[in-house]
Write an enzyme that holds these catalytic residues in place. Structure first.
Site, PDB file in Angstrom:
ATOM      1  N   SER A   1       0.833  -1.198   0.000  1.00  0.00           N
ATOM      2  CA  SER A   1       0.000   0.000   0.000  1.00  0.00           C
ATOM      3  C   SER A   1       0.875   1.259   0.000  1.00  0.00           C
ATOM      4  O   SER A   1       1.665   1.440  -0.918  1.00  0.00           O
ATOM      5  CB  SER A   1      -0.951  -0.054   1.201  1.00  0.00           C
ATOM      6  OG  SER A   1      -1.982   0.898   1.070  1.00  0.00           O
TER       7      SER A   1
ATOM      8  N   ASP B   1     -10.196  -5.442  -3.328  1.00  0.00           N
ATOM      9  CA  ASP B   1      -9.553  -4.470  -2.437  1.00  0.00           C
ATOM     10  C   ASP B   1     -10.370  -3.167  -2.444  1.00  0.00           C
ATOM     11  O   ASP B   1     -10.506  -2.511  -3.484  1.00  0.00           O
ATOM     12  CB  ASP B   1      -8.130  -4.228  -2.967  1.00  0.00           C
ATOM     13  CG  ASP B   1      -7.314  -3.287  -2.109  1.00  0.00           C
ATOM     14  OD1 ASP B   1      -7.891  -2.334  -1.541  1.00  0.00           O
ATOM     15  OD2 ASP B   1      -6.093  -3.494  -2.021  1.00  0.00           O
TER      16      ASP B   1
ATOM     17  N   HIS C   1      -7.273  -6.030   0.686  1.00  0.00           N
ATOM     18  CA  HIS C   1      -6.101  -5.207   1.028  1.00  0.00           C
ATOM     19  C   HIS C   1      -5.346  -5.729   2.253  1.00  0.00           C
ATOM     20  O   HIS C   1      -4.366  -5.129   2.673  1.00  0.00           O
ATOM     21  CB  HIS C   1      -6.586  -3.773   1.311  1.00  0.00           C
ATOM     22  CG  HIS C   1      -5.534  -2.712   1.135  1.00  0.00           C
ATOM     23  ND1 HIS C   1      -5.008  -2.367  -0.091  1.00  0.00           N
ATOM     24  CD2 HIS C   1      -4.897  -1.908   2.035  1.00  0.00           C
ATOM     25  CE1 HIS C   1      -4.106  -1.401   0.056  1.00  0.00           C
ATOM     26  NE2 HIS C   1      -4.012  -1.115   1.340  1.00  0.00           N
TER      27      HIS C   1
END
Lengths: 290, 290
Positions: free
Chosen positions: A154, A231, A268
């Site tokens: 991320s 995600d 995620h």
């Protein structure tokens, strides 16, 4: 002389994970933590390559070490893993603890130029320069700093890709899980860049945006990106991996140079990361052990 | 009719980890959480065996799922993993949140008989009876409850060994990481038993002490125990795996029936657990897939 203080140590997969802290010059004298995993084959006579893992928003040096499922494959491959923190801690800047996506836990892997943050928010220098120097200077940690690669998740995927592309061959390869791939065009990035950088988005474009960097890159690269189709942040447009992929192809990188994989149904979380953890370790091993 | 409510779901290693909650009769009507991992081969026409993981003091249903490194090998082996919580939550009993080793997060996998705790602290029934019933009753979760095994860590290792030895062949095999192996003779166990049980230590001996149980056992058993020599709680005498091993050998179980491995330099953490996670999954697969 910077002194590394050992905070804890845990044997794991026949190697050892050690948490250190030290007074960080790059972070304005604040105490900084990192975790370092050494595989069992590391010894004073056998220096090992190192793979640096940059974690995402709200995380610390612990998330990847505890939940990433990286240590087993790194042990087998004989690769050290370095887990830095995601921001300075305790700078005491007004407002730095208000939001989860800015300030503490959200350093965005840049060097701040806004006067409010410039003394402390320098994770770019902390990771690319200071940590290798400080660990090397300790004298007894057998890492071969000529063999570094970098990956992350991320915000940390953003960090890994931009550090890889903006340094001069400091890293042999880069990979990312669900990276913030084009931060000048997403809310997280725009908030970070306008907050940390005096020059805002324009300043960020030159060094802190992976899509901008790959569009100008001409050197050989070794990049792997995974993201999940379930995600939430991907669906919200925070990640924009397609922009990165398009820029890479426009720069004539093929799938053996820049591979972007869409993973059906994954989200995620660290459950997504752990699923593809060994793939990423093996990808980097190709270059770290070449 | 008990209704399972889905709290969250994460794809992981091609399978799915789902968190559920429901109103637990065994725990006096409190809301109880559990995590359930289904491997990718599970389907309405293919019921899969299940391995139950009991976590240690202070933990919840999340620790094993997030840090245990169990999901990858379970996915490969086609085994479901069930992660219950470690105690009731929010019973509102005076003092239950004061200590980390008693009350909330420390249910000790027993059925309390002390009037203060008897309405809520019934993790033994919750795990051996209620969870299988409630999950089966949901009707759409493809687990073959004729193929159950159980394992755990620390207090959860105690739970796994005692549930295995005290139920009538409900579980095909049991294993434990750093189990509290002879709790009637250690501080954690003595505190729990005198607090939760009207009959105290004497009551515990008959059903809640793995060393006592193995010394009276005559049936074939399949047990694996790992502990680390650098484990602080081992060194403090909370675990006493040697007592369990001696009792097993005195009952004429050999190392193919009861295996206790001393792991040099490992501690009590999930780093220790993750190192030997795949060993334990493979151990149970021998019996769950026999």
């Amino acid at each position: 002389m910077t002194t590394l203080e050992k905070v804890s140590a845990n044997k794991c997969f026949e190697g050892e994970l050690t948490k250190y802290k030290f007074k960080s010059a790059a972070l304005g004298g604040l105490s900084a933590n990192f975790n370092l995993f050494l595989p069992p084959n590391a010894s004073p006579s056998t220096k090992v390559p190192v793979l640096i893992y940059l974690a995402g928003l709200t995380c610390t040096e612990d998330n990847g070490a505890q939940k990433g499922s990286f240590l087993g494959p790194a042990s087998s491959q004989g690769i050290a893993l370095l887990f830095p923190d995601t921001s300075p801690r305790g700078a005491g800047i007004e407002g730095e603890d208000v939001d989860w996506d800015f300030g503490t836990g959200a350093g965005f892997y840049l060097n701040a130029t806004h006067p409010k943050y410039a003394s402390h928010y320098n994770m770019y220098t902390h990771i690319t320069l200071e940590l290798p120097q400080v660990i090397e200077a300790a004298g007894n940690i057998p890492i071969d700093w000529n063999r570094q690669s970098i990956f992350g998740h991320s915000m940390g995927g953003h960090g890994a890709l931009t550090m890889y592309l903006s340094t001069q061959k400091q890293y042999r390869s880069a990979s990312a899980f669900a990276p913030v791939s084009n931060p000048v065009n997403c809310p997280w990035g725009q908030k970070a860049f306008t907050g940390y950088l005096q020059g805002g988005i324009a300043e960020a474009k030159a060094i802190y945006d992976a899509t901008e960097l790959i569009s100008k890159s001409k050197d050989p690269v070794h990049i792997l990106v995974d993201f999940g189709t379930a995600d939430t942040f991907y669906k919200q447009g925070q990640l924009l991996p397609e922009n990165f992929l398009k820029a890479a192809r426009d720069s004539n990188y093929d799938e053996f140079q820049v591979r972007v994989r869409s993973q059906d149904g994954y989200d995620h979380s660290y459950f997504f990361i752990s699923t593809f953890a060994s793939d990423h370790i093996h990808f980097h091993a190709n270059f770290l052990k070449a």
